[in-house]
Design a protein around this motif. Structure first.
Motif, PDB file in Angstrom:
ATOM      1  N   ARG A 173       0.793  -1.225   0.000  1.00 40.53           N
ATOM      2  CA  ARG A 173       0.000   0.000   0.000  1.00 40.53           C
ATOM      3  C   ARG A 173       0.830   1.283   0.000  1.00 40.53           C
ATOM      4  N   ASP A 174       2.161   1.142   0.017  1.00 43.95           N
ATOM      5  CA  ASP A 174       2.950   2.369   0.123  1.00 43.95           C
ATOM      6  C   ASP A 174       3.112   3.108  -1.204  1.00 43.95           C
ATOM      7  N   HIS A 175       2.766   2.474  -2.326  1.00 42.50           N
ATOM      8  CA  HIS A 175       2.802   3.186  -3.609  1.00 42.50           C
ATOM      9  C   HIS A 175       1.964   2.442  -4.643  1.00 42.50           C
ATOM     10  N   ASP A 176       1.329   3.212  -5.513  1.00 45.96           N
ATOM     11  CA  ASP A 176       0.592   2.715  -6.688  1.00 45.96           C
ATOM     12  C   ASP A 176      -0.552   1.757  -6.339  1.00 45.96           C
ATOM     13  N   TRP A 177      -0.987   1.751  -5.101  1.00 50.04           N
ATOM     14  CA  TRP A 177      -2.062   0.844  -4.665  1.00 50.04           C
ATOM     15  C   TRP A 177      -3.261   1.697  -4.285  1.00 50.04           C
ATOM     16  N   GLY A 178      -4.441   1.273  -4.660  1.00 46.02           N
ATOM     17  CA  GLY A 178      -5.607   2.046  -4.265  1.00 46.02           C
ATOM     18  C   GLY A 178      -6.769   1.846  -5.220  1.00 46.02           C
ATOM     19  N   LEU A 179      -7.505   2.912  -5.452  1.00 48.91           N
ATOM     20  CA  LEU A 179      -8.704   2.836  -6.281  1.00 48.91           C
ATOM     21  C   LEU A 179      -8.317   2.892  -7.750  1.00 48.91           C
ATOM     22  N   ARG A 180      -7.838   1.750  -8.218  1.00 43.39           N
ATOM     23  CA  ARG A 180      -7.406   1.605  -9.603  1.00 43.39           C
ATOM     24  C   ARG A 180      -8.241   0.533 -10.289  1.00 43.39           C
ATOM     25  N   LEU A 181      -8.628   0.782 -11.515  1.00 42.26           N
ATOM     26  CA  LEU A 181      -9.272  -0.236 -12.330  1.00 42.26           C
ATOM     27  C   LEU A 181      -9.208   0.174 -13.792  1.00 42.26           C
ATOM     28  N   ASN A 182      -9.494  -0.787 -14.659  1.00 45.66           N
ATOM     29  CA  ASN A 182      -9.524  -0.553 -16.099  1.00 45.66           C
ATOM     30  C   ASN A 182     -10.972  -0.557 -16.555  1.00 45.66           C
ATOM     31  N   LEU A 183     -11.373   0.489 -17.249  1.00 43.60           N
ATOM     32  CA  LEU A 183     -12.704   0.584 -17.830  1.00 43.60           C
ATOM     33  C   LEU A 183     -12.543   0.603 -19.339  1.00 43.60           C
ATOM     34  N   LEU A 184     -13.055  -0.418 -19.990  1.00 40.25           N
ATOM     35  CA  LEU A 184     -12.828  -0.615 -21.419  1.00 40.25           C
ATOM     36  C   LEU A 184     -14.121  -0.324 -22.175  1.00 40.25           C
ATOM     37  N   VAL A 185     -14.065   0.662 -23.041  1.00 40.17           N
ATOM     38  CA  VAL A 185     -15.247   1.164 -23.735  1.00 40.17           C
ATOM     39  C   VAL A 185     -14.938   1.294 -25.225  1.00 40.17           C
ATOM     40  N   PRO A 186     -15.961   1.554 -26.062  1.00 39.40           N
ATOM     41  CA  PRO A 186     -15.692   1.780 -27.484  1.00 39.40           C
ATOM     42  C   PRO A 186     -14.741   2.958 -27.689  1.00 39.40           C
ATOM     43  N   ALA A 187     -13.952   2.906 -28.767  1.00 38.00           N
ATOM     44  CA  ALA A 187     -12.908   3.902 -29.002  1.00 38.00           C
ATOM     45  C   ALA A 187     -13.457   5.316 -29.034  1.00 38.00           C
ATOM     46  N   GLU A 188     -14.618   5.491 -29.633  1.00 35.32           N
ATOM     47  CA  GLU A 188     -15.178   6.834 -29.783  1.00 35.32           C
ATOM     48  C   GLU A 188     -15.667   7.432 -28.465  1.00 35.32           C
ATOM     49  N   ALA A 189     -15.740   6.612 -27.422  1.00 36.81           N
ATOM     50  CA  ALA A 189     -16.286   7.094 -26.149  1.00 36.81           C
ATOM     51  C   ALA A 189     -15.209   7.329 -25.091  1.00 36.81           C
ATOM     52  N   THR A 190     -13.955   6.973 -25.351  1.00 41.77           N
ATOM     53  CA  THR A 190     -12.938   6.998 -24.284  1.00 41.77           C
ATOM     54  C   THR A 190     -12.753   8.385 -23.679  1.00 41.77           C
ATOM     55  N   THR A 191     -12.628   9.395 -24.509  1.00 39.70           N
ATOM     56  CA  THR A 191     -12.382  10.743 -23.987  1.00 39.70           C
ATOM     57  C   THR A 191     -13.562  11.245 -23.176  1.00 39.70           C
ATOM     58  N   ALA A 192     -14.769  11.052 -23.705  1.00 40.95           N
ATOM     59  CA  ALA A 192     -15.967  11.536 -23.014  1.00 40.95           C
ATOM     60  C   ALA A 192     -16.159  10.825 -21.678  1.00 40.95           C
ATOM     61  N   VAL A 193     -15.927   9.522 -21.652  1.00 44.15           N
ATOM     62  CA  VAL A 193     -16.089   8.769 -20.403  1.00 44.15           C
ATOM     63  C   VAL A 193     -15.063   9.217 -19.376  1.00 44.15           C
ATOM     64  N   ASP A 194     -13.813   9.397 -19.797  1.00 51.16           N
ATOM     65  CA  ASP A 194     -12.766   9.835 -18.885  1.00 51.16           C
ATOM     66  C   ASP A 194     -13.107  11.205 -18.286  1.00 51.16           C
ATOM     67  N   GLU A 195     -13.552  12.120 -19.116  1.00 57.01           N
ATOM     68  CA  GLU A 195     -13.897  13.461 -18.629  1.00 57.01           C
ATOM     69  C   GLU A 195     -15.116  13.423 -17.715  1.00 57.01           C
ATOM     70  N   HIS A 196     -16.082  12.585 -18.046  1.00 55.25           N
ATOM     71  CA  HIS A 196     -17.294  12.471 -17.217  1.00 55.25           C
ATOM     72  C   HIS A 196     -16.940  11.926 -15.833  1.00 55.25           C
ATOM     73  N   LEU A 197     -16.080  10.944 -15.788  1.00 52.66           N
ATOM     74  CA  LEU A 197     -15.643  10.412 -14.503  1.00 52.66           C
ATOM     75  C   LEU A 197     -14.883  11.467 -13.708  1.00 52.66           C
ATOM     76  N   ASP A 198     -14.009  12.185 -14.367  1.00 49.47           N
ATOM     77  CA  ASP A 198     -13.238  13.215 -13.679  1.00 49.47           C
ATOM     78  C   ASP A 198     -14.153  14.244 -13.029  1.00 49.47           C
ATOM     79  N   ALA A 199     -15.271  14.533 -13.698  1.00 49.93           N
ATOM     80  CA  ALA A 199     -16.194  15.546 -13.187  1.00 49.93           C
ATOM     81  C   ALA A 199     -17.116  15.023 -12.095  1.00 49.93           C
ATOM     82  N   HIS A 200     -17.357  13.707 -12.050  1.00 50.23           N
ATOM     83  CA  HIS A 200     -18.396  13.189 -11.162  1.00 50.23           C
ATOM     84  C   HIS A 200     -17.908  12.213 -10.088  1.00 50.23           C
ATOM     85  N   LEU A 201     -16.672  11.778 -10.146  1.00 50.93           N
ATOM     86  CA  LEU A 201     -16.197  10.885  -9.093  1.00 50.93           C
ATOM     87  C   LEU A 201     -16.116  11.629  -7.763  1.00 50.93           C
ATOM     88  N   PRO A 202     -16.425  10.957  -6.663  1.00 46.22           N
ATOM     89  CA  PRO A 202     -16.292  11.600  -5.354  1.00 46.22           C
ATOM     90  C   PRO A 202     -14.815  11.795  -5.006  1.00 46.22           C
TER      91      PRO A 202
END
Length: 337
Positions: free
Chosen positions: A50-79
């Motif tokens: 837990r001292d480095h690079d450990w935590g709330l990490r995961l891979n979200l795999l979506v269609p190519a055309e949606a990657t940027t929008a999904v990333d930005e939406h998460l950035d705006a709405h994640l707690p």
């Protein structure tokens, strides 16, 4: 210890990330998993992890055309945090505190870890360019969702080598063992006890790799190689003699441990359906050392039918059999031409 990294990632996806994404794109196919680097991908993380690079990490795999929008939406709405852990933090490869939901396509994830595209047929060179660790970063972690099945298809294609490539890499490990086994005794008898121990340790590493190959298991990198070997259901029987070999005070006991391990693995090889020999070890000329019998390599080579594989030079196998240089092996692309 509380929840493992994989358990934490699953809860984070199911309770936070998935509702945010599906609330905005209810019909969009996606996959979610904990893949890539990190001990938690293999389920081997502990409190020290837990001292480095450990935590709330995961891979979200979506269609190519949606990657940027999904990333930005998460950035705006994640707690700001979940389960007492921050959702945005720096890593060893990125000093900026940002959310660590890696949004990309399944293909791009695989290519980024492997250096080749597993959504198409892989040729012999592609297979030999793979390292076990790279494959495990795609296939070893938990999958939380996979609507389209693309990730599952990639993981299935990477399940194991084609049969003839498998035989070639097994033969390569035996060839590597044959090159140095007599040196365990020769170095010590010339007064180089340190050299004898170094050779024994090198050979032990090859034996650990060979055991994984015989079990059709992708070997992880050095930190987890022994841990993984100990859990192999058949090849793991060679663990005790290998430990004795490395702990031995004299070269004869060192050699004896290695020889016992090789004989056990020759039996495992037959159980795996590969050609083998009754005894893979023989005297080394008239000296008091042991060598690997050439027949153990020859019977494997003779069983290969693919002309491309048959044309490969002896002893030149996969990338991780040709080099142990980390910077070479982690280069995305064919590490060694």
């Amino acid at each position: 210890m509380s929840a493992s990294g994989a358990e934490l990632s699953r809860s984070y996806f199911e309770q936070v990330v998935e509702p945010i994404v599906r609330g905005r794109w209810p019909g969009m196919p996606c996959a979610a998993a904990r893949l890539g680097s990190g001990s938690d991908v293999l389920g081997l993380d502990d409190a020290i992890s837990r001292d480095h690079d450990w935590g709330l990490r995961l891979n979200l795999l979506v269609p190519a055309e949606a990657t940027t929008a999904v990333d930005e939406h998460l950035d705006a709405h994640l707690p700001v945090a979940f389960a007492g852990h921050p959702t945005r933090f720096a890593t060893t490869w990125d000093p900026v505190a940002r959310h660590r939901v890696q949004v990309e396509t399944a293909r791009d994830l695989a290519v980024s870890r492997l250096g080749v595209d597993p959504t198409r047929d892989l040729d012999v060179d592609d297979w030999l360019s793979l390292t076990g660790q790279a494959v495990l970063e795609v296939t070893g972690g938990d999958v939380f969702a996979d609507d389209a099945g693309e990730l599952d298809g990639i993981r299935q294609r990477l399940e194991w080598y084609p049969d003839d490539v498998w035989r070639h890499v097994v033969a390569t490990d035996w060839a590597r063992l044959s090159q140095e086994l007599p040196f365990v005794g020769r170095t010590a008898e010339r007064g180089d006890e340190l050299g004898s121990r170094v050779v024994a340790a090198r050979l032990t590493g090859i034996v650990l790799h060979l055991g994984h190959l015989l079990e059709r298991r992708w070997p992880p990198y050095a930190k987890w190689l022994g841990t993984s070997f100990a859990g192999l259901p058949r090849a793991g029987v060679a663990l005790a003699p290998l430990v004795r070999a490395l702990a031995a005070a004299g070269w004869r006991q060192r050699q004896d441990g290695l020889v016992e391990a090789l004989r056990l693995l020759a039996g495992v090889q037959g159980e795996a359906g590969l050609p083998t020999v009754h005894d893979p070890v023989e005297p080394f000329w008239d000296r008091p050392y042991r060598g690997v019998r050439g027949a153990v390599v020859e019977v494997l080579e003779a069983s290969v039918s693919d002309p491309v594989v048959r044309a490969l030079p002896r002893g030149v196998g996969s990338a991780e059999q040709r080099s142990d240089n980390v910077d070479v092996l982690t280069h995305r692309g064919r590490p060694i031409e």
